[in-house]
Design a protein around this motif. Sequence first.
Motif, PDB file in Angstrom:
ATOM      1  N   PHE A 134       0.817  -1.218   0.000  1.00 46.36           N
ATOM      2  CA  PHE A 134       0.000   0.000   0.000  1.00 46.36           C
ATOM      3  C   PHE A 134       0.848   1.265   0.000  1.00 46.36           C
ATOM      4  N   GLN A 135       2.114   1.153   0.360  1.00 43.87           N
ATOM      5  CA  GLN A 135       3.002   2.305   0.363  1.00 43.87           C
ATOM      6  C   GLN A 135       3.126   2.891  -1.043  1.00 43.87           C
ATOM      7  N   ILE A 176      -0.530   7.134   7.769  1.00 46.49           N
ATOM      8  CA  ILE A 176      -1.854   6.599   7.462  1.00 46.49           C
ATOM      9  C   ILE A 176      -1.846   5.103   7.735  1.00 46.49           C
ATOM     10  N   ALA A 177      -2.778   4.686   8.536  1.00 44.20           N
ATOM     11  CA  ALA A 177      -2.796   3.282   8.971  1.00 44.20           C
ATOM     12  C   ALA A 177      -3.357   2.378   7.886  1.00 44.20           C
ATOM     13  N   LEU A 212      -6.969   0.630   3.216  1.00 41.94           N
ATOM     14  CA  LEU A 212      -6.312   1.924   3.404  1.00 41.94           C
ATOM     15  C   LEU A 212      -7.327   3.008   3.058  1.00 41.94           C
ATOM     16  N   ARG A 213      -7.633   3.840   4.058  1.00 47.41           N
ATOM     17  CA  ARG A 213      -8.528   4.979   3.837  1.00 47.41           C
ATOM     18  C   ARG A 213      -7.669   6.237   3.849  1.00 47.41           C
ATOM     19  N   VAL A 214      -7.790   7.047   2.743  1.00 49.21           N
ATOM     20  CA  VAL A 214      -6.857   8.159   2.595  1.00 49.21           C
ATOM     21  C   VAL A 214      -7.554   9.335   1.921  1.00 49.21           C
ATOM     22  N   GLU A 249     -12.601  11.479  -0.210  1.00 52.55           N
ATOM     23  CA  GLU A 249     -11.915  10.396   0.495  1.00 52.55           C
ATOM     24  C   GLU A 249     -12.016   9.128  -0.349  1.00 52.55           C
ATOM     25  N   VAL A 250     -10.953   8.326  -0.360  1.00 56.87           N
ATOM     26  CA  VAL A 250     -10.941   7.082  -1.104  1.00 56.87           C
ATOM     27  C   VAL A 250     -10.457   5.955  -0.198  1.00 56.87           C
ATOM     28  N   THR A 251     -11.100   4.803  -0.346  1.00 58.40           N
ATOM     29  CA  THR A 251     -10.717   3.624   0.438  1.00 58.40           C
ATOM     30  C   THR A 251     -10.286   2.521  -0.520  1.00 58.40           C
ATOM     31  N   PHE A 252      -9.070   1.996  -0.276  1.00 60.37           N
ATOM     32  CA  PHE A 252      -8.544   0.881  -1.055  1.00 60.37           C
ATOM     33  C   PHE A 252      -8.666  -0.390  -0.219  1.00 60.37           C
TER      34      PHE A 252
END
Length: 658
Positions: free
Chosen positions: A75-76, A133-134, A120-122, A110-113
């Motif tokens: 996710f990085q 970001i967690a 990952l919510r970012v 907002e977008v959630t993967f």
Amino acid sequence: MSETINTPRQETVTAGISEAKLLGSLKHLFASSFSVLGELMQNARRARASGVTFDFDPDQKTLTVCDDGTGIADFQNLVVLAQSGWDDETMLTENPFGMGLFSVLFACEEVTFRSRGRRLRVSIDAVVEKRAIAVDVDESAPVQGTRIEMRNLAPNLLPAKHEVPSAGIVGLARYEMVEELRAYAQGFAIPVRLNGEDLPRPFAQENIPGEKTDIGFVSVYGIHRAPDRQVVMVNAHAYNVYFLQGLPINGSAVRNGTPCVIVHLDNASFIPKMPDRAHLYDQERAFKRISTSLTELVERYLVDRKAKLTPKEFASRHWTECKVFRRLDLMNDVPWIPASLFFRIGAILESSERMMDRCTALATTAQGDPEAHLLSREDVEQGKFRIWRNTPYAPSASRAAALLLKVMQREEVLALADNLPEGHWLNLCTPDCEGFTFDVHASGCAGKADYHAGDWMSKVTIQLASQAEIVINDPDQRMTPLRCIVEDDWLLLPAGFTERKAFNADLPFGDHEAVCLVIGRGIRWDHPVDALSSYTDENDEYRDDWQENSARLWNALVSGLRGDSIADLVATALNTCTEVVASECHLPHMAVVRTTLAEPGTRVRNAPRMEVVCLQDDAFWESFAASFDSAGDTALKQRLRDAFVATVRPGEIIRTAE
């Protein structure tokens, strides 16, 4: 005393990036608000997904994208600019920039993967401010593939073309996002679904025939699709559609119909221009390469077709393509030529466009059979068809153009509309007009009158003749001398025309004089004035009233030269002049027309002219009676006037057929 100068130590600088400012302004790089759709599709394809699904809810302002690809391993990579995380093969063949998913961040609040059991919510603010970001464990996340949830879509993704709502996918069609997604899906490599419906992919490689080339996969109408039909102009990019990595390039998505040429560009050879991928990098050079490759493909096809078809079939089916792609040399040894290349001269008009419209295309046997509309080399060489090359396009094209066009009209000589390549057999057996010479002999010449023409001709001397003989010679001896006897027609010749005047003599535009022989009745197919002017105004509009007035003046001059009676001249003038309108008060009126000669101070008489004497004038009758009887008997004057009126009968009612 000397001054000491201290030299400073050498300074060095190191390149760097202001990350916060770059990330904060990155959104301005994404010129196309809908490019995020292409990026989401692209990532699913690169992840080797079997398809990609979009669920769009305009009311909730959400968009969810799912695929069954390899998923997100790290996710990085999602939040590091210019770091794509793709495997070596993808890096080598597609040159990913590592910027695409930033367009997702700018497209919503907002977008959630979700992928491989993690989430990952970012938001873009978290990325710009470089917050930690967690990445959370998510049991609902797909084990295989990726689910991307976009919340509070940006306003520029939600405009509707009209406000009338409808249910289901039909209602969604009014949103611009749906229209753009359909355009992106047209040539995409994997299936694309929207709210449960498969979007059409008519131009995907798997759905069209074509072939691999040095620029990628190509499908051409007339070669791969609808074979044996006419090949389109593949260099006319407005009729072509181009895809790179499955997405349309250069605004070439097709809204209606089917494109002539479909090209899926090679991913390793062409690079899209970031950030929106709507154009090619170094586009001018790229399209030059594309055009060259497409032209070479068609040339190879034409060479192959020539080897497989009979000469007659090849000429019938592929003449147009050979001309468009500048390979008419392939026809040099083909003993057939389309009849549509030749024209018979109709009316001779100064307006070349109108003259070509009036020309009659040569038609041969049965319609519907393309091979029927061909001329054979054997027929041309045996003289079945008389053909001249380099014929004039208008009477003003050269000093003898009008004369040549008139001979072609009378003798039904065919004009070749196009230039053929050097070495074509037709050039070897037909004459070139530019080398012709002329002998013109007129007999029974009588009378002259000057007509002031305008346009390219300043003055024409009209001269009557009873007959003319024209002899045309070809110095190259590709035809025997042509002898043309002219009766009841007209010939327009340069002023001072002498025997054997070269056809290719320069025509001085502007002030130019000519002689027009009016032979016999003079008019056969067309009118001389139409060869002298185009009759168009400053807006390039044809003025038929100008032409009509010119024809009336010409006819009046010719009628006068022929010695027509004054009654005929007046009748012609009254019948052709629509501006003359009589009323009830004119019924008792009469007039006499007489011919006079004006003799100016130079004692040189001018041409005879007509004068009208009004018979309503008492002075006329007094002079008449005085001339008849010097006594001036009033009763006699009245009797003469009454007898004249009784004979002429002004105001008589003439009964005409209904």
